[in-house]
Design an enzyme around this catalytic site. Structure first.
Site, PDB file in Angstrom:
ATOM      1  N   ASP A   4      -1.460  -0.818   5.992  1.00 32.63           N
ATOM      2  CA  ASP A   4      -1.454  -0.291   7.402  1.00 32.63           C
ATOM      3  C   ASP A   4      -2.930  -0.024   7.673  1.00 32.63           C
ATOM      4  OD1 ASP A   4      -1.388   2.052   5.396  1.00 32.63           O
ATOM      5  OD2 ASP A   4      -1.575   3.173   7.158  1.00 32.63           O
ATOM      6  N   THR A  49      -0.003   4.988   1.020  1.00 31.46           N
ATOM      7  CA  THR A  49       0.085   5.926   2.151  1.00 31.46           C
ATOM      8  C   THR A  49       0.254   5.238   3.351  1.00 31.46           C
ATOM      9  OG1 THR A  49      -1.568   7.026   0.637  1.00 31.46           O
ATOM     10  CG2 THR A  49      -1.452   7.937   3.082  1.00 31.46           C
ATOM     11  N   ASP A  75       0.796  -1.053  -0.035  1.00 28.18           N
ATOM     12  CA  ASP A  75      -0.022  -0.034   0.023  1.00 28.18           C
ATOM     13  C   ASP A  75       0.715   1.293   0.091  1.00 28.18           C
ATOM     14  OD1 ASP A  75      -2.231   1.720   0.291  1.00 28.18           O
ATOM     15  OD2 ASP A  75      -1.481   1.857   2.485  1.00 28.18           O
TER      16      ASP A  75
END
Length: 621
Positions: A531, A315, A313
């Site tokens: 996250d 960000t 991922d």
């Protein structure tokens, strides 16, 4: 009913813990001979930890003819007891029961993660009727209902805005760090958060069809549909058990000597498989812990050694997750960069928008740096002395801010705000803005007294260690892949900086799952690193899921096999190398052990080892 099931599940885990504690104590008493007993204290571990393993093996064989590692363990236990090695039998039972407990705890954590995701589901909604406004349970909203969402509230169902302007925090669905501006005609999803302006919306997907409910089902389906990873012990177990039993039975039929058959079963006891393998795994887990990794699944490192792709991922994983001012351009030269930044910070001083906070933070950092260079000390300056207080302040949801700074009227916002104020971009301003937009930046236009004066570019910044980490993974022949919910320009700009060639932007949770599932179906096992809540389904679906333990959401951590406690992604290459080294060690041990076992089998079948085993059995009796 669910509370009763939870109670029974916890009761079973509690019993396992008690048995393990008592079994461990008995082994300590046995090895150090602490208490004189008429029998070996290790028998407590054999009974408390070993009997459940034997029963499970028997049930699996009888009901489904399922030959797994527990059958091997059972043979090892029985053979060890027969030859009088009570402590070895108790040790094997204790280690294997400990592994079973860790697996049960992992399942319980996975269920807890789904429960946390359920808690994100909106409970109520504001429905507009001819009589006014009423609050109803979100489950009662119907398609076509007109709803009102106030600042700070969660969007109850999927729908389309019919009036109002706002900014929506969509991190739960896309992982984007910045709120997205919305106006009439734009779609909004359930579970996302309205940050600044109130709006009215028409419900389009409700109940089980809403986005947040689909997210919950994705996590559940990924958990249930993920093929059970057959451990190395289980893969070897079938062959070892069949060969051992066949050899023992054939020897008995040919020679008629039961002692030769017993000898074969004893020497075929897979010590390396039962003891050396768990020892190597536990040593690797300990090493991983020292480098900031919490291994939550017992076989996670075994699986990690076989991955062909590592998906990230963007960000919060490869980037810091917070916007920063990367550049400021004075369009007319009437004001310096410092003057424009000061006016922008003053206008944004009372803003709660992440972009506004980033502008204020940039000004403060520059002011501190300026003071340090002037007097040699980096002393903090009071906020009221740093930034001029705005005389008036107005936040325009989804557009920007308007403020009076001294005798100047300052506007800071997006292009729509400038258009509303009848301000147009000349060629230079348009080209400058387009340049930053292509790099994935967010642009803030700055107008002073009705004239467009400057452009601020803001972007999420890379983690300093990200580039080196990606390079090391590529050198280890693992393909890095970027799966992100962010828009195409930002994703491709970040990927180009890191040397990632495979990029999939604007991914919803189901898009990430679909890509990972397709890759694994094609024989390319995937490790997913993420996250956010939106990464949970992908973390579940992947061959191995690694969650950022610091900045990551609890739901992402619960869905992952491994948690990166301190968010130091530079350690990922070490973890991959560790897993591969662990598997090489295990395979070497197994090869050596099986070679010795084959030699021992031949000796046992010939009868050479019969006197040795006969003496052991006699002594045990």
């Amino acid at each position: 009913m669910k509370y009763l099931e939870a109670f029974l599940e916890w009761g079973g885990i509690k019993r396992e813990i008690i048995c393990l504690v008592l079994g461990g104590i008995s082994l300590i008493i046995s090895i150090f001979d602490l208490i004189p007993l008429p029998f070996d204290a290790a028998w407590a571990a054999i009974i408390l930890c070993g009997i459940p393993i034997i029963l499970e093996a028997v049930i699996g064989l009888v009901t489904a003819f399922d030959i797994k590692a527990d059958v091997l363990v059972s043979l090892a236990l029985i053979a060890s007891v027969v030859i009088g090695e009570d402590f070895a039998a108790g040790e094997v039972a204790f280690i294997m029961q400990l592994g079973g407990l860790l697996e049960d705890l992992t399942v319980a954590r996975a269920r807890a993660g789904i429960e946390k995701l359920v808690h994100l589901t909106p409970r109520t909604a504001r429905r507009l009727t001819g009589a006014g406004e009423e609050t109803i349970p979100a489950q009662q909203v119907k398609v076509g209902d007109l709803l009102r969402v106030l600042p700070g509230e969660t969007v109850p169902v999927d729908g389309v805005i019919v009036s109002g302007q706002t900014s929506i925090n969509q991190a739960v669905m896309t992982g984007e760090s910045l709120p997205v501006d919305k106006e009439a005609g734009d779609e909004v999803s359930s579970g996302t958060v309205n940050q600044f302006g109130s709006f009215d919306m028409k419900a389009s997907r409700v109940g089980e069809d809403s986005s947040i409910q689909r997210m919950i089902r994705l996590v559940q389906s990924a958990d249930a549909g993920k093929a059970k990873i057959v451990g190395l012990a289980d893969r070897w177990a079938t062959w070892i058990v069949v060969i051992a039993l066949c050899a023992a039975g054939l020897t008995w039929l040919v020679t008629g000597e039961i002692i030769r058959s017993v000898t074969i079963l004893v020497v075929f006891c897979p010590c390396a498989l039962v003891l050396a393998t768990p020892t190597a795994i536990m040593a690797a887990i300990g090493n991983a812990t020292k480098h900031g990794f919490l291994v939550r699944e017992g076989d996670a490192l075994e699986r990690l050694a076989g991955v062909a792709r590592i998906c990230f991922d963007k960000t919060g994983t490869l980037t810091c997750g917070t916007p920063r001012v990367t550049d400021l351009v004075s369009l007319t030269g009437k004001y310096t960069q410092e003057e424009l930044l000061e006016m922008a910070a003053a206008a944004e001083l009372r803003s709660e928008h992440p972009l506004g906070k980033a502008v204020v933070a940039c000004f403060k950092e520059n002011r501190k740096a300026g003071k340090a260079s002037a007097d040699g000390k980096a002393e903090p300056v009071a906020e009221k002395n740093q930034i001029p207080q705005p005389g008036t302040f107005e936040m325009i949801p989804g557009r920007g801010v308007k403020a009076r700074i001294g005798d100047r009227q300052v506007l800071a916002g997006n292009l729509e705000m400038m258009t509303e104020q009848q301000l147009t971009l000349d060629r230079r301003a348009a080209e400058t803005a387009q340049k930053y937009l292509k790099e994935g930046c967010t642009v803030i236009y700055l107008a002073v007294d009705g004239a467009l004066e400057g452009i601020l570019a803001l972007a999420d910044t890379l983690r300093p260690e990200a580039g080196e980490m990606i390079g090391q993974l590529s050198a280890m022949h693992v393909e890095p892949v970027l799966l992100t919910g962010d828009h195409k320009n930002a994703a491709e700009h970040i990927a180009s900086q890191l040397g990632i060639h495979t990029v999939h932007p604007e991914c919803l949770p189901e898009d990430k799952m679909k890509w990972i599932s397709g890759s694994q179906a094609a024989g390319m096992p995937v490790c997913m690193v993420g996250d956010g809540v939106n990464d949970a389904p992908a973390l579940k679906m992947a061959h191995v899921g690694i969650a950022m333990g610091g900045v990551g959401s609890d739901i992402a951590v619960d869905a992952a096999d491994i948690a990166l406690v301190d968010d130091e992604i530079r350690q990922l290459p070490h973890l991959l190398a560790l897993s591969r080294r662990m598997m090489r060690t295990i395979k070497l041990n197994l090869t050596f052990s099986m070679t010795l076992n084959v030699v021992a089998i031949l000796l046992a079948m010939s009868g050479i080892l019969n006197p040795v085993v006969g003496a052991l059995v006699h002594n045990a009796g």
